[in-house]
Design a protein around this motif. Sequence first.
Motif, PDB file in Angstrom:
ATOM      1  N   GLN A  25      15.044   9.097   4.390  1.00 24.12           N
ATOM      2  CA  GLN A  25      14.290   7.856   4.310  1.00 24.12           C
ATOM      3  C   GLN A  25      13.908   7.597   2.864  1.00 24.12           C
ATOM      4  OE1 GLN A  25      11.881   6.539   7.244  1.00 24.12           O
ATOM      5  NE2 GLN A  25      12.437   8.063   8.762  1.00 24.12           N
ATOM      6  N   GLN A  26      14.025   6.358   2.451  1.00 24.48           N
ATOM      7  CA  GLN A  26      13.670   6.026   1.076  1.00 24.48           C
ATOM      8  C   GLN A  26      12.307   5.365   1.079  1.00 24.48           C
ATOM      9  OE1 GLN A  26      17.136   4.061  -0.638  1.00 24.48           O
ATOM     10  NE2 GLN A  26      17.847   6.128  -1.074  1.00 24.48           N
ATOM     11  N   ILE A  27      11.302   6.228   1.125  1.00 29.06           N
ATOM     12  CA  ILE A  27       9.936   5.733   1.207  1.00 29.06           C
ATOM     13  C   ILE A  27       9.406   5.484  -0.206  1.00 29.06           C
ATOM     14  CG2 ILE A  27       7.599   6.275   1.987  1.00 29.06           C
ATOM     15  CD1 ILE A  27       8.873   8.066   4.143  1.00 29.06           C
ATOM     16  N   ARG A  28       8.836   4.337  -0.407  1.00 30.82           N
ATOM     17  CA  ARG A  28       8.260   3.982  -1.701  1.00 30.82           C
ATOM     18  C   ARG A  28       6.747   3.827  -1.562  1.00 30.82           C
ATOM     19  NH1 ARG A  28      12.761   1.171  -0.774  1.00 30.82           N
ATOM     20  NH2 ARG A  28      11.497  -0.412   0.225  1.00 30.82           N
ATOM     21  N   VAL A  29       6.050   4.312  -2.567  1.00 30.19           N
ATOM     22  CA  VAL A  29       4.591   4.216  -2.589  1.00 30.19           C
ATOM     23  C   VAL A  29       4.202   3.530  -3.891  1.00 30.19           C
ATOM     24  CG1 VAL A  29       2.425   5.507  -2.480  1.00 30.19           C
ATOM     25  CG2 VAL A  29       4.445   6.402  -1.310  1.00 30.19           C
ATOM     26  N   TYR A  30       3.514   2.427  -3.802  1.00 33.97           N
ATOM     27  CA  TYR A  30       3.149   1.704  -5.019  1.00 33.97           C
ATOM     28  C   TYR A  30       1.871   0.899  -4.812  1.00 33.97           C
ATOM     29  CZ  TYR A  30       5.626  -1.996  -2.484  1.00 33.97           C
ATOM     30  OH  TYR A  30       6.040  -2.883  -1.521  1.00 33.97           O
ATOM     31  N   ASN A  31       1.330   0.452  -5.907  1.00 34.83           N
ATOM     32  CA  ASN A  31       0.102  -0.351  -5.855  1.00 34.83           C
ATOM     33  C   ASN A  31       0.438  -1.832  -5.913  1.00 34.83           C
ATOM     34  OD1 ASN A  31      -1.812   1.973  -7.841  1.00 34.83           O
ATOM     35  ND2 ASN A  31      -1.864   1.677  -5.650  1.00 34.83           N
ATOM     36  N   ASP A  32      -0.434  -2.591  -5.306  1.00 35.58           N
ATOM     37  CA  ASP A  32      -0.332  -4.035  -5.402  1.00 35.58           C
ATOM     38  C   ASP A  32      -1.766  -4.546  -5.569  1.00 35.58           C
ATOM     39  OD1 ASP A  32       0.721  -6.529  -5.477  1.00 35.58           O
ATOM     40  OD2 ASP A  32       1.369  -6.582  -3.390  1.00 35.58           O
ATOM     41  N   THR A  33      -1.888  -5.735  -6.069  1.00 36.98           N
ATOM     42  CA  THR A  33      -3.227  -6.299  -6.262  1.00 36.98           C
ATOM     43  C   THR A  33      -3.392  -7.505  -5.367  1.00 36.98           C
ATOM     44  OG1 THR A  33      -3.128  -5.583  -8.550  1.00 36.98           O
ATOM     45  CG2 THR A  33      -4.880  -7.101  -7.974  1.00 36.98           C
ATOM     46  N   ARG A  34      -4.475  -7.513  -4.633  1.00 32.29           N
ATOM     47  CA  ARG A  34      -4.782  -8.608  -3.728  1.00 32.29           C
ATOM     48  C   ARG A  34      -5.767  -9.571  -4.395  1.00 32.29           C
ATOM     49  NH1 ARG A  34      -0.828  -7.586  -1.758  1.00 32.29           N
ATOM     50  NH2 ARG A  34      -0.359  -6.670   0.251  1.00 32.29           N
ATOM     51  N   ARG A  35      -6.117 -10.553  -3.653  1.00 31.28           N
ATOM     52  CA  ARG A  35      -7.083 -11.521  -4.171  1.00 31.28           C
ATOM     53  C   ARG A  35      -8.330 -10.836  -4.701  1.00 31.28           C
ATOM     54  NH1 ARG A  35      -7.828 -15.704   0.568  1.00 31.28           N
ATOM     55  NH2 ARG A  35      -7.212 -13.846   1.694  1.00 31.28           N
ATOM     56  N   TYR A  36      -8.936 -11.408  -5.671  1.00 29.55           N
ATOM     57  CA  TYR A  36     -10.161 -10.912  -6.294  1.00 29.55           C
ATOM     58  C   TYR A  36      -9.948  -9.547  -6.952  1.00 29.55           C
ATOM     59  CZ  TYR A  36     -11.687 -14.354  -2.866  1.00 29.55           C
ATOM     60  OH  TYR A  36     -11.798 -15.469  -2.110  1.00 29.55           O
ATOM     61  N   GLY A  37      -8.685  -9.241  -7.311  1.00 28.74           N
ATOM     62  CA  GLY A  37      -8.402  -8.019  -8.057  1.00 28.74           C
ATOM     63  C   GLY A  37      -8.492  -6.739  -7.252  1.00 28.74           C
ATOM     64  N   LYS A  38      -8.488  -6.860  -5.922  1.00 28.77           N
ATOM     65  CA  LYS A  38      -8.544  -5.652  -5.084  1.00 28.77           C
ATOM     66  C   LYS A  38      -7.199  -4.931  -5.093  1.00 28.77           C
ATOM     67  CE  LYS A  38     -11.963  -6.478  -1.444  1.00 28.77           C
ATOM     68  NZ  LYS A  38     -12.077  -6.826  -0.031  1.00 28.77           N
ATOM     69  N   VAL A  39      -7.229  -3.620  -5.368  1.00 29.51           N
ATOM     70  CA  VAL A  39      -5.999  -2.830  -5.386  1.00 29.51           C
ATOM     71  C   VAL A  39      -5.724  -2.271  -3.991  1.00 29.51           C
ATOM     72  CG1 VAL A  39      -4.900  -0.753  -6.314  1.00 29.51           C
ATOM     73  CG2 VAL A  39      -6.266  -2.210  -7.804  1.00 29.51           C
ATOM     74  N   VAL A  40      -4.469  -2.359  -3.570  1.00 25.76           N
ATOM     75  CA  VAL A  40      -4.061  -1.730  -2.322  1.00 25.76           C
ATOM     76  C   VAL A  40      -2.884  -0.808  -2.612  1.00 25.76           C
ATOM     77  CG1 VAL A  40      -4.848  -3.577  -0.787  1.00 25.76           C
ATOM     78  CG2 VAL A  40      -2.535  -3.658  -1.718  1.00 25.76           C
ATOM     79  N   THR A  41      -2.735   0.229  -1.801  1.00 25.54           N
ATOM     80  CA  THR A  41      -1.589   1.126  -1.906  1.00 25.54           C
ATOM     81  C   THR A  41      -0.624   0.787  -0.776  1.00 25.54           C
ATOM     82  OG1 THR A  41      -2.973   2.859  -2.860  1.00 25.54           O
ATOM     83  CG2 THR A  41      -0.851   3.543  -1.932  1.00 25.54           C
ATOM     84  N   ILE A  42       0.612   0.466  -1.150  1.00 25.53           N
ATOM     85  CA  ILE A  42       1.626   0.076  -0.172  1.00 25.53           C
ATOM     86  C   ILE A  42       2.588   1.244   0.037  1.00 25.53           C
ATOM     87  CG2 ILE A  42       3.454  -1.591   0.378  1.00 25.53           C
ATOM     88  CD1 ILE A  42       0.921  -3.066  -0.127  1.00 25.53           C
ATOM     89  N   VAL A  43       2.901   1.520   1.296  1.00 27.98           N
ATOM     90  CA  VAL A  43       3.935   2.501   1.636  1.00 27.98           C
ATOM     91  C   VAL A  43       5.002   1.719   2.381  1.00 27.98           C
ATOM     92  CG1 VAL A  43       4.433   4.699   2.769  1.00 27.98           C
ATOM     93  CG2 VAL A  43       2.114   4.215   1.966  1.00 27.98           C
ATOM     94  N   ASP A  44       6.191   1.578   1.810  1.00 25.37           N
ATOM     95  CA  ASP A  44       7.221   0.874   2.571  1.00 25.37           C
ATOM     96  C   ASP A  44       8.550   1.615   2.533  1.00 25.37           C
ATOM     97  OD1 ASP A  44       8.577   0.097   0.311  1.00 25.37           O
ATOM     98  OD2 ASP A  44       8.033  -2.017   0.459  1.00 25.37           O
ATOM     99  N   GLY A  45       9.545   1.076   3.192  1.00 22.76           N
ATOM    100  CA  GLY A  45      10.814   1.770   3.368  1.00 22.76           C
ATOM    101  C   GLY A  45      10.772   2.707   4.560  1.00 22.76           C
ATOM    102  N   LEU A  46       9.711   2.614   5.366  1.00 19.33           N
ATOM    103  CA  LEU A  46       9.585   3.476   6.541  1.00 19.33           C
ATOM    104  C   LEU A  46      10.519   2.971   7.640  1.00 19.33           C
ATOM    105  CD1 LEU A  46       5.695   3.449   6.534  1.00 19.33           C
ATOM    106  CD2 LEU A  46       7.095   5.390   5.879  1.00 19.33           C
TER     107      LEU A  46
END
Length: 99
Positions: A25-46
Motif C-alpha cells: 500500500q502506498q500510504i501517504r501522510v502529510y499536513n494540510d491547512t484548513r480555514r483559519y489556519g488550522k493544521v490537519v494531518t491527512i493519511v491517504d492512499g489507504l
Amino acid sequence: MAAICSVCGLPDELCMCEEIAKEQQQIRVYNDTRRYGKVVTIVDGLDASDIDIEELARTLKNRCAAGGTGKEGRIELQGEHRRKVKAVLEGMGYSAEVR
Ligand SMILES: [Zn+2]
C-alpha cells in the motif's frame, strides 16, 4: 487441518499475503491547512478493501489524542501528527511515506 491460503497456496501460518498486501500500500501522510489556519494531518492512499478505515481512524485518534474522521480511503486528524501516525502505521506493519 491447517487452512490453506487461496492466494499463494501455503498454509495460513506460512502465508505472507497479508504482510505483502500491507507493504504494497502506498500510504501517504502529510499536513494540510484548513480555514483559519488550522493544521490537519491527512493519511491517504489507504486501500479500503484491505483496511478497515473506520477502525484505523479510531486507533490513530486514540494514539494521537486528536479528533478526526475516516472515510473513502482517507483519514483526517486535527493537528500535526505526521511522525506519530507514521510510527503507529509502521507498528501495524504498513509502510507510510511522510511528506
Ligand atoms: Zn497467502
